[in-house]
Design an enzyme around this catalytic site. Structure first.
Site, PDB file in Angstrom:
ATOM      1  N   GLY A  17      48.846  42.476  40.739  1.00 11.25           N
ATOM      2  CA  GLY A  17      49.098  43.350  39.598  1.00 11.25           C
ATOM      3  C   GLY A  17      49.248  44.798  40.033  1.00 11.25           C
ATOM      4  CB  THR A  18      47.601  46.892  42.262  1.00 12.19           C
ATOM      5  OG1 THR A  18      47.280  46.100  43.398  1.00 12.19           O
ATOM      6  CG2 THR A  18      46.543  46.703  41.202  1.00 12.19           C
ATOM      7  CB  SER A  57      40.849  52.844  43.345  1.00 12.07           C
ATOM      8  OG  SER A  57      39.865  51.906  43.620  1.00 12.07           O
ATOM      9  CG  ASP A  66      36.010  51.389  40.638  1.00  8.85           C
ATOM     10  OD1 ASP A  66      36.221  51.320  41.860  1.00  8.85           O
ATOM     11  OD2 ASP A  66      36.902  51.199  39.780  1.00  8.85           O
ATOM     12  CD  GLU A  88      38.003  42.047  39.743  1.00  9.47           C
ATOM     13  OE1 GLU A  88      39.051  41.404  39.677  1.00  9.47           O
ATOM     14  OE2 GLU A  88      37.977  43.284  39.808  1.00  9.47           O
ATOM     15  CB  ALA A  89      35.183  37.990  45.427  1.00 11.02           C
ATOM     16  CG  ASN A  90      37.316  43.447  44.010  1.00 12.21           C
ATOM     17  OD1 ASN A  90      36.339  43.739  43.336  1.00 12.21           O
ATOM     18  ND2 ASN A  90      38.548  43.467  43.512  1.00 12.21           N
ATOM     19  NE  ARG A  93      45.829  37.575  40.800  1.00 13.28           N
ATOM     20  CZ  ARG A  93      45.790  38.822  41.247  1.00 13.28           C
ATOM     21  NH1 ARG A  93      45.527  39.073  42.521  1.00 13.28           N
ATOM     22  NH2 ARG A  93      46.021  39.836  40.449  1.00 13.28           N
ATOM     23  NE  ARG A 134      46.408  41.356  45.921  1.00 12.03           N
ATOM     24  CZ  ARG A 134      46.915  42.373  46.627  1.00 12.03           C
ATOM     25  NH1 ARG A 134      47.257  42.184  47.890  1.00 12.03           N
ATOM     26  NH2 ARG A 134      47.088  43.568  46.079  1.00 12.03           N
TER      27      ARG A 134
END
Ligand code: 16G
Ligand code: ZN
Length: 532
Positions: free
Chosen positions: A503-504, A66, A285, A375-377, A500, A509
């Site tokens: 997860g990656t 990605s 994506d 998502e905001a992203n 939070r 963050r």
């Protein structure tokens, strides 16, 4: 027995690097491409198991990292309806990836088969594709070995965007049903989207010219191909940052993630004022849009802006059509406070908030007749439920206005990739709406004004110590920290902040927003300081 020896035999060709602990996370496995060979081999074994468990339905395997840097790569599985791998299987993926020896791998493989009562003689079907990364071809070879080791049938779709592979998987598995999703080929994808776009924009002015930064990734050539199918009578798409052969340029100072997190233009882009621009990420994506105004000020039109535009358009179409369907929006904690307020107070559509990650948003969106998630992203899509499709298809319009609205809604359902967020499909969706409204980016941006916000990445000793509740908006642990955050936030007008674990990545963050740029930055820094 003989067949099992095949697994060990092939596995010796793909030794597991020592000292690495692999985990199937939000984005599948993702790390340096040079460390992934054994992981991808083993994902081949698992993909075959998954297909066998599901009576030979076709499973997808996408090799991509990605928006990550060029040397990274990754691999993830796609379930039969084009959805993310069912969560309960993530632990099996992690288990196989971490088996220490070839024999242990065979044993773990058998244990999964046994626990899930999988008949190892039944058919297995797998399709796969990769993005443009240099490590891709070798990883594809490893995957093929994994599939051969367990006698799975497979088709290599070569280079595709992630959402294109999701599309193909769904097409294959719905081919013989009452509602086939489309032709399971890359051409089928372009034809479906191009036709839908032409119908949605029929009789409307051409949308604004759009210049697209393809992050020097797979989205570049695919978008050009899509534009060719649509035809320049219908849309003008100008693709830049499309040097896929310059592998080191992938995602480098360009692309959706860069533009969203840095809140600035891709390097070297010289925008004309009030023209529309967009950036894709490395596997197409995600998409964010932007423009500069007459005063050369940069304005970002992110996932929240896309969701708001789409919600407004669909809500209005439904009102005109007279079809009674419930529209809902799904966001994450990262959604700008102004967007949530606009959706709730002005558009009056219900908003659900879920934890970060497509699987959470996707499932929540399935609970509405028409569920919009972004998502905001910039990752997102719109899901039309089966019953919504039936209501639209069987609706008897009383006048041409109603008929028009229903036709547009049905074509939107074809234009939008229903399997996963798709930058190319979302690009057409947004431009189609702008064409209907005869809007440029500045008119789109008017709906609401984003609160200034800041995202900070903080490296901590143990990110697993950070536990959240309320869709990641509040910390439960470490104890006492949330109260300190609350005390800080209280001091800022329109202040909001949350922490939070990523997860990656091995970091946490911190997100902060407030009434002014200065205050948002200050709040982000002060909350980050609490973590040190
Ligand atoms: C993954 C997710 C994406 C999410 C991001 C958050 C999928 C397919 N992708 O890329 O939706 O925004 O992770 O990353 O689920 P973070 O946990 O590192 O902040
Ligand atoms: Zn992506």
């Amino acid at each position: 027995q003989e067949r099992l020896s095949q697994i060990a035999k092939f596995s010796t060709l793909h030794p597991r690097p020592e000292g690495h602990k692999f985990a199937y996370g939000t984005a599948g496995f993702r790390l340096l491409g040079s460390l992934l060979d054994s992981v991808v081999f083993r994902v081949g074994l698992l993909a075959a198991l998954r297909s066998r468990k599901l009576d030979g339905e076709t499973i997808g395997v996408m090799i991509t990292a990605s928006h990550n840097p060029p040397d990274d790569n990754g691999v993830k599985l796609i379930d039969p309806q084009g959805e993310m791998l069912e969560a309960s299987w993530e632990t099996y993926a992690t288990k196989l990836a971490n088996a220490e020896t070839d024999d242990e791998l065979t044993k773990d493989y058998l244990a999964v088969a046994e626990a899930l009562k999988i008949n190892l003689d039944s058919p297995a079907n797998v399709v796969f594709a990769r993005d443009t990364r240099a490590s891709g071809p070798a990883l594809v070879a490893a995957l093929k070995d994994g599939l051969q080791a367990v006698a799975a049938d497979y088709t290599d779709y070569r280079i595709l965007t992630t959402p294109q592979l999701h599309y193909v998987v769904k097409c294959i598995n719905t081919a013989t049903t009452a509602t086939p999703y489309g032709k399971p080929t890359e051409e089928g994808y372009y034809e479906k989207l191009a036709t839908a776009f032409q119908i949605v924009t029929m009789g409307k002015p051409k949308p604004p010219v759009i210049t697209v930064d393809a992050a020097n990734g797979v989205g570049g050539p695919k978008l050009k191909e899509l534009a060719r199918y649509i035809g320049s009578d219908h849309i003008d798409i100008n693709v830049v940052k499309d040097e896929i052969d310059a592998v080191e340029k992938l995602n480098h100072q360009c692309g959706a993630d860069f533009v969203k997190t840095q809140q600035k233009l891709p390097l070297g882009l010289e925008p004309a004022s009030l023209e529309l621009y967009a950036s894709l990420d490395g596997d197409a994506d995600r998409i964010v849009f932007y423009y500069v105004d007459e005063a050369s000020k940069f304005h970002l039109l992110d996932g929240d802006k896309i969701a708001s535009l789409v919600a407004m358009f669909i809500r209005d179409l439904l009102a005109v059509s007279g079809v009674d369907l419930q529209v809902g929006i799904v966001q994450t904690a990262y959604a700008n406070g102004s967007s949530s307020k606009y959706l709730t107070d002005i558009l009056k559509v219900p908003v659900t908030v879920t934890p970060t990650g497509v699987k959470h948003l996707h499932h929540a969106a399935q609970l509405f007749d028409i569920g919009i998630y972004f998502e905001a992203n910039g990752h997102g899509t719109v899901l039309f439920s089966n019953s919504a499709m039936k209501s639209l298809e069987s609706f008897e319009a009383q006048n041409p206005g109603q008929q028009d609205a229903v036709t547009t809604l049905l074509s939107l359902a074809a234009l939008i990739n229903q399997t996963v967020g798709d930058a190319l499909s979302d690009l057409l969706l947004v431009t189609a709406i702008l064409s209907h409204k005869v809007w440029g980016p500045d008119e789109w941006n008017l709906a609401y004004t984003d609160l200034p916000n800041r995202l900070v990445r903080v490296v901590v000793k143990d990110r697993m110590a950070f536990k959240t509740e309320d869709a990641e908006r509040r910390l439960v642990e470490p104890k006492g920290l949330q109260a300190q955050i609350d005390a800080l936030v209280k001091k800022y007008k329109s202040g909001r902040s949350f922490v939070r674990a990523s997860g990656t990545e091995d970091a946490v963050r911190v997100y902060a927003e407030a009434a002014t740029r200065l205050e948002a930055d200050e709040l982000a820094v002060k909350v980050s300081d609490l973590l040190k």
